[in-house]
Design a protein around this motif. Sequence first.
Motif, PDB file in Angstrom:
ATOM      1  N   GLN A  56       0.814  -1.218   0.000  1.00 50.57           N
ATOM      2  CA  GLN A  56       0.000   0.000   0.000  1.00 50.57           C
ATOM      3  C   GLN A  56       0.844   1.263   0.000  1.00 50.57           C
ATOM      4  O   GLN A  56       0.483   2.240  -0.640  1.00 50.57           O
ATOM      5  CB  GLN A  56      -0.972  -0.006   1.171  1.00 50.57           C
ATOM      6  N   VAL A  57       1.962   1.233   0.699  1.00 49.20           N
ATOM      7  CA  VAL A  57       2.840   2.402   0.709  1.00 49.20           C
ATOM      8  C   VAL A  57       3.432   2.639  -0.678  1.00 49.20           C
ATOM      9  O   VAL A  57       3.605   3.775  -1.105  1.00 49.20           O
ATOM     10  CB  VAL A  57       3.954   2.238   1.776  1.00 49.20           C
ATOM     11  N   SER A  58       3.694   1.564  -1.404  1.00 47.62           N
ATOM     12  CA  SER A  58       4.266   1.705  -2.740  1.00 47.62           C
ATOM     13  C   SER A  58       3.206   1.977  -3.808  1.00 47.62           C
ATOM     14  O   SER A  58       3.528   2.062  -4.987  1.00 47.62           O
ATOM     15  CB  SER A  58       5.061   0.450  -3.118  1.00 47.62           C
TER      16      SER A  58
END
Length: 122
Positions: A56-58
């Motif tokens: 999700q961060v990427s």
Amino acid sequence: MIAWLMITQAIVIAALGLFVTIAGMAKVKMNDLFLAFAAFSLVTLIVQIVASIVAQVSGNGPTGDPFEYWTYLVSCVLIPPAAVFWALIDKGRWGVLALGIGLLAVAVMVYRMHQIWFVQVA
């Protein structure tokens, strides 16, 4: 998320849960092997949490509702310790059955998380 990891995780946890459930129906007492199965399931779920955060961060989030996905994941992480707690309190047949059914529930929830992450249309 890694698709093959989620499917493999669901299959392996389902097999472990089925084994423990059958052992519970055969009146096998609680033992260290069943605890190892629950610990293995919990470790794979923690790996799932880390992989989900990184994905999700990427920028590679679920195609479905992220809140629903994270609710499933957090719930999955709570089931094995709760089932182990029950199994350690009731070391007879019912504790083993509770652990087996808990692992089967985790397997179904992991498969549902796979659907939320990959299959749903945004």
